[in-house]
Design an enzyme around this catalytic site. Structure first.
Site, PDB file in Angstrom:
ATOM      1  N   LYS A  91       0.871  -1.179   0.000  1.00 46.72           N
ATOM      2  CA  LYS A  91       0.000   0.000   0.000  1.00 46.72           C
ATOM      3  C   LYS A  91       0.903   1.223   0.000  1.00 46.72           C
ATOM      4  CE  LYS A  91      -4.516   0.687   0.322  1.00 46.72           C
ATOM      5  NZ  LYS A  91      -5.550  -0.225  -0.185  1.00 46.72           N
TER       6      LYS A  91
ATOM      7  N   GLY B 185     -24.605   3.807   1.445  1.00 48.41           N
ATOM      8  CA  GLY B 185     -23.638   4.357   0.484  1.00 48.41           C
ATOM      9  C   GLY B 185     -24.062   4.035  -0.929  1.00 48.41           C
TER      10      GLY B 185
ATOM     11  N   GLY C 240     -22.304   5.095  -3.726  1.00 48.43           N
ATOM     12  CA  GLY C 240     -21.194   5.491  -4.592  1.00 48.43           C
ATOM     13  C   GLY C 240     -20.956   4.390  -5.612  1.00 48.43           C
ATOM     14  N   ASN C 241     -19.716   4.251  -6.040  1.00 48.76           N
ATOM     15  CA  ASN C 241     -19.388   3.233  -7.047  1.00 48.76           C
ATOM     16  C   ASN C 241     -19.824   1.848  -6.576  1.00 48.76           C
ATOM     17  OD1 ASN C 241     -17.204   1.015  -7.643  1.00 48.76           O
ATOM     18  ND2 ASN C 241     -17.285   2.312  -9.449  1.00 48.76           N
TER      19      ASN C 241
ATOM     20  N   GLY D 275     -21.694   0.810  -3.816  1.00 50.82           N
ATOM     21  CA  GLY D 275     -23.077   0.650  -3.364  1.00 50.82           C
ATOM     22  C   GLY D 275     -24.076   0.653  -4.512  1.00 50.82           C
TER      23      GLY D 275
HETATM   24  P1  NAD Z   1     -17.446   6.320  -3.406  1.00 46.52           P
HETATM   25  O1  NAD Z   1     -16.712   7.537  -2.989  1.00 46.52           O
HETATM   26  O2  NAD Z   1     -17.809   6.143  -4.858  1.00 46.52           O
HETATM   27  O3  NAD Z   1     -18.826   6.197  -2.593  1.00 46.52           O
HETATM   28  C1  NAD Z   1     -18.934   6.358  -1.213  1.00 46.52           C
HETATM   29  C2  NAD Z   1     -20.396   6.548  -0.843  1.00 46.52           C
HETATM   30  O4  NAD Z   1     -20.485   6.622   0.575  1.00 46.52           O
HETATM   31  C3  NAD Z   1     -21.061   7.800  -1.391  1.00 46.52           C
HETATM   32  O5  NAD Z   1     -22.381   7.478  -1.777  1.00 46.52           O
HETATM   33  C4  NAD Z   1     -21.118   8.731  -0.179  1.00 46.52           C
HETATM   34  O6  NAD Z   1     -22.205   9.617  -0.275  1.00 46.52           O
HETATM   35  C5  NAD Z   1     -21.312   7.720   0.927  1.00 46.52           C
HETATM   36  N1  NAD Z   1     -20.878   8.223   2.234  1.00 46.52           N
HETATM   37  C6  NAD Z   1     -19.811   8.990   2.532  1.00 46.52           C
HETATM   38  N2  NAD Z   1     -19.789   9.255   3.856  1.00 46.52           N
HETATM   39  C7  NAD Z   1     -20.835   8.624   4.384  1.00 46.52           C
HETATM   40  C8  NAD Z   1     -21.338   8.509   5.697  1.00 46.52           C
HETATM   41  N3  NAD Z   1     -20.755   9.135   6.720  1.00 46.52           N
HETATM   42  N4  NAD Z   1     -22.440   7.757   5.874  1.00 46.52           N
HETATM   43  C9  NAD Z   1     -23.047   7.143   4.842  1.00 46.52           C
HETATM   44  N5  NAD Z   1     -22.633   7.233   3.578  1.00 46.52           N
HETATM   45  C10 NAD Z   1     -21.539   7.956   3.366  1.00 46.52           C
HETATM   46  O7  NAD Z   1     -16.565   5.099  -2.864  1.00 46.52           O
HETATM   47  P2  NAD Z   1     -16.588   3.583  -3.340  1.00 46.52           P
HETATM   48  O8  NAD Z   1     -15.528   3.368  -4.358  1.00 46.52           O
HETATM   49  O9  NAD Z   1     -17.994   3.189  -3.632  1.00 46.52           O
HETATM   50  O10 NAD Z   1     -16.072   2.849  -2.020  1.00 46.52           O
HETATM   51  C11 NAD Z   1     -16.920   2.604  -0.931  1.00 46.52           C
HETATM   52  C12 NAD Z   1     -16.196   1.733   0.080  1.00 46.52           C
HETATM   53  O11 NAD Z   1     -15.805   0.508  -0.546  1.00 46.52           O
HETATM   54  C13 NAD Z   1     -14.901   2.318   0.658  1.00 46.52           C
HETATM   55  O12 NAD Z   1     -14.768   1.886   1.994  1.00 46.52           O
HETATM   56  C14 NAD Z   1     -13.820   1.676  -0.203  1.00 46.52           C
HETATM   57  O13 NAD Z   1     -12.577   1.617   0.490  1.00 46.52           O
HETATM   58  C15 NAD Z   1     -14.414   0.285  -0.383  1.00 46.52           C
HETATM   59  N6  NAD Z   1     -13.867  -0.427  -1.538  1.00 46.52           N
HETATM   60  C16 NAD Z   1     -14.019   0.074  -2.786  1.00 46.52           C
HETATM   61  C17 NAD Z   1     -13.536  -0.637  -3.864  1.00 46.52           C
HETATM   62  C18 NAD Z   1     -13.737  -0.145  -5.266  1.00 46.52           C
HETATM   63  O14 NAD Z   1     -13.440  -0.902  -6.197  1.00 46.52           O
HETATM   64  N7  NAD Z   1     -14.254   1.038  -5.488  1.00 46.52           N
HETATM   65  C19 NAD Z   1     -12.861  -1.869  -3.665  1.00 46.52           C
HETATM   66  C20 NAD Z   1     -12.722  -2.365  -2.362  1.00 46.52           C
HETATM   67  C21 NAD Z   1     -13.252  -1.624  -1.301  1.00 46.52           C
END
Ligand code: NAD
Length: 411
Positions: free
Chosen positions: A104, A216, A218-219, A221
């Site tokens: 990392k 959540g 985001g990507n 969820g």
């Molecule tokens: P993202 O930034 O696209 O989405 C995050 C979402 O969480 C958004 O909808 C945001 O509004 C919401 N959010 C932020 N703060 C919040 C809170 N306090 N309460 C509730 N919702 C809240 O991020 P992502 O890529 O979807 O990643 C989400 C999680 O998944 C992270 O923990 C990330 O480390 C993990 N993750 C992502 C990937 C990936 O491929 N993108 C892979 C492994 C793990």
């Protein structure tokens, strides 16, 4: 557990080491970071000043293959955090059974304060200062918090210039036009739904009568929600950082995502009850999917969680104290290293495609992902019996055992 992430990671390792009855020498090897680098590198700012930024790359273990893990750009980046995350990557790649070790890295920077050209120069300068450590067979970075596919493309480009030949396999998570893989953006959410489908098989959850709440949008969820609905599950709750929506009859996801796109918020979307994010976590549901940020289920709310199962899509959404409470209450958590491994699995496919100069169809990517993550789930579920322990500990034990089996003999 302490507030020091690396101490927490070590504590977790020690618990598993006791279960596996590992000898002290082996535990010592697994507890140490193979290589720990801090670099201070210059970046020319738009006004002509030169600023010095601090970056890290921690390479935990490469017994199973080249180091692999994200690079984050954030003011919060600390040595201890990056060390812990590098160890978790070793376990995640072992659980997913992909031929990588764990690493990392990150740069201490607030990207919101940089112009695009400053961000580009910072990304390239960071690569110049760590280029000797990375490479397709050495260490393969990827995006993480506040780093994007575009940043990965700049970095791969800079590395290629340094070594004198196009080397896209040095970094994954690139845009498709720069050698990225089709299907990467959906991979983590889609992988999570494959996990949900396997969980359903071993617990007799029927999709049509299984309610799912997702924190959540985001990507991760939003793709999880979309694929879960397509697989026949009832998504009854979703949220963004400010607002949560709950409708026991089912959420109209298309409408909600369109509304959010147009208005930038879920508030006022209608056709569902609005509530706080904290309240949504405590609603009646079969499966709860935290897909936002870390530490949302804590000792403060674990007693009030009504879900029977938790699929951890965010990294570290359940604190160790909450985990004990959930376990006591018979709530089963599918640990993050397994449920969100779809992303790193498709990163592995990207690396393979780059090395072999191939372009897989999205269909092939998704079907190979399904095979890998399904096998990871089944192996983890069976490990519960083998190690006579809870799912989370069993998955970690399986990972550590795989890494131990690959450790080279010390001459
Ligand atoms: P993202 O930034 O696209 O989405 C995050 C979402 O969480 C958004 O909808 C945001 O509004 C919401 N959010 C932020 N703060 C919040 C809170 N306090 N309460 C509730 N919702 C809240 O991020 P992502 O890529 O979807 O990643 C989400 C999680 O998944 C992270 O923990 C990330 O480390 C993990 N993750 C992502 C990937 C990936 O491929 N993108 C892979 C492994 C793990």
């Amino acid at each position: 557990m302490s507030n020091d992430p690396f101490q927490n990671a070590l504590q977790q390792l020690n618990q598993v080491a006791n279960l596996l009855k590992l000898d002290d020498q082996t535990v010592k090897r697994l507890s140490s970071i193979d290589k720990s680098i801090q670099v201070n590198f210059p970046v020319k700012m738009d006004d002509g000043r030169v600023e010095i930024f601090t970056g890290y790359r921690m390479q935990h273990n490469n017994a199973r293959g080249p180091y692999k893990g994200g690079l984050r750009f954030s003011n919060q980046v600390s040595k201890s955090e990056v060390k812990a995350l590098s160890m978790w990557m070793t376990w995640k790649c072992a659980v997913a059974d992909i031929p990588f070790g764990g690493a990392k890295g990150g740069v201490v920077v607030d990207t919101k304060k940089l112009s695009e050209s400053e961000l580009k120069r910072l990304s390239k300068s960071f690569i110049r200062s760590i280029h000797q450590l990375i490479g397709p067979q050495q260490d393969v970075p990827a995006p993480d918090m506040y780093t994007t596919p575009q940043i990965m493309a700049w970095m791969a480009d800079e590395y290629s210039k340094i070594v004198g030949s196009p080397t896209p396999a040095v970094i994954t998570g690139k845009p498709v036009r720069s050698g990225g893989s089709l299907g990467r953006n959906k991979a983590t959410g889609q992988g999570g739904v494959f996990v949900l489908q396997e969980l359903s098989k071993v617990t007799s959850l029927e999709p049509a009568t299984t309610q799912v709440i997702i924190q959540g949008l985001g990507n991760v969820g939003s793709f999880f929600a979309d694929f879960a609905i397509k697989a026949g599950y009832q998504v009854v709750g979703v949220s963004d950082s400010r607002t949560a929506l709950y409708n026991p009859e089912g959420i109209d996801l298309k409408r909600v995502l369109n509304y959010k796109k147009q208005n930038g918020t879920l508030s006022g979307c209608g056709s569902a009850q609005e509530m706080s994010n904290a309240d949504l976590l405590e609603m009646e549901t079969d499966v709860l999917v935290p897909a936002a940020i870390e530490s949302v289920i804590t000792e403060g709310n674990a007693d009030r969680i009504k879900a029977k199962y938790i699929i951890e899509m965010a990294n570290g959404p359940v604190t160790p104290e909450a985990d004990k409470i959930l376990r006591r209450r018979g709530i089963v958590s599918v640990p993050d290293v397994l449920s969100n491994s779809g992303g790193v699995t498709v990163s592995y496919f990207e690396w393979l495609q780059n090395l072999n100069n191939e372009k897989w169809s999205e269909q092939k990517v998704i079907s190979e992902l399904k095979k890998k993550i399904t096998k990871a789930f089944i192996d983890g579920w069976q490990a519960r019996e083998k190690f006579q322990t809870d799912f989370r500990t069993a998955v970690y034990a399986l990972a550590v055992q795989r890494v131990v089996a690959a450790l080279p003999k010390v001459k």
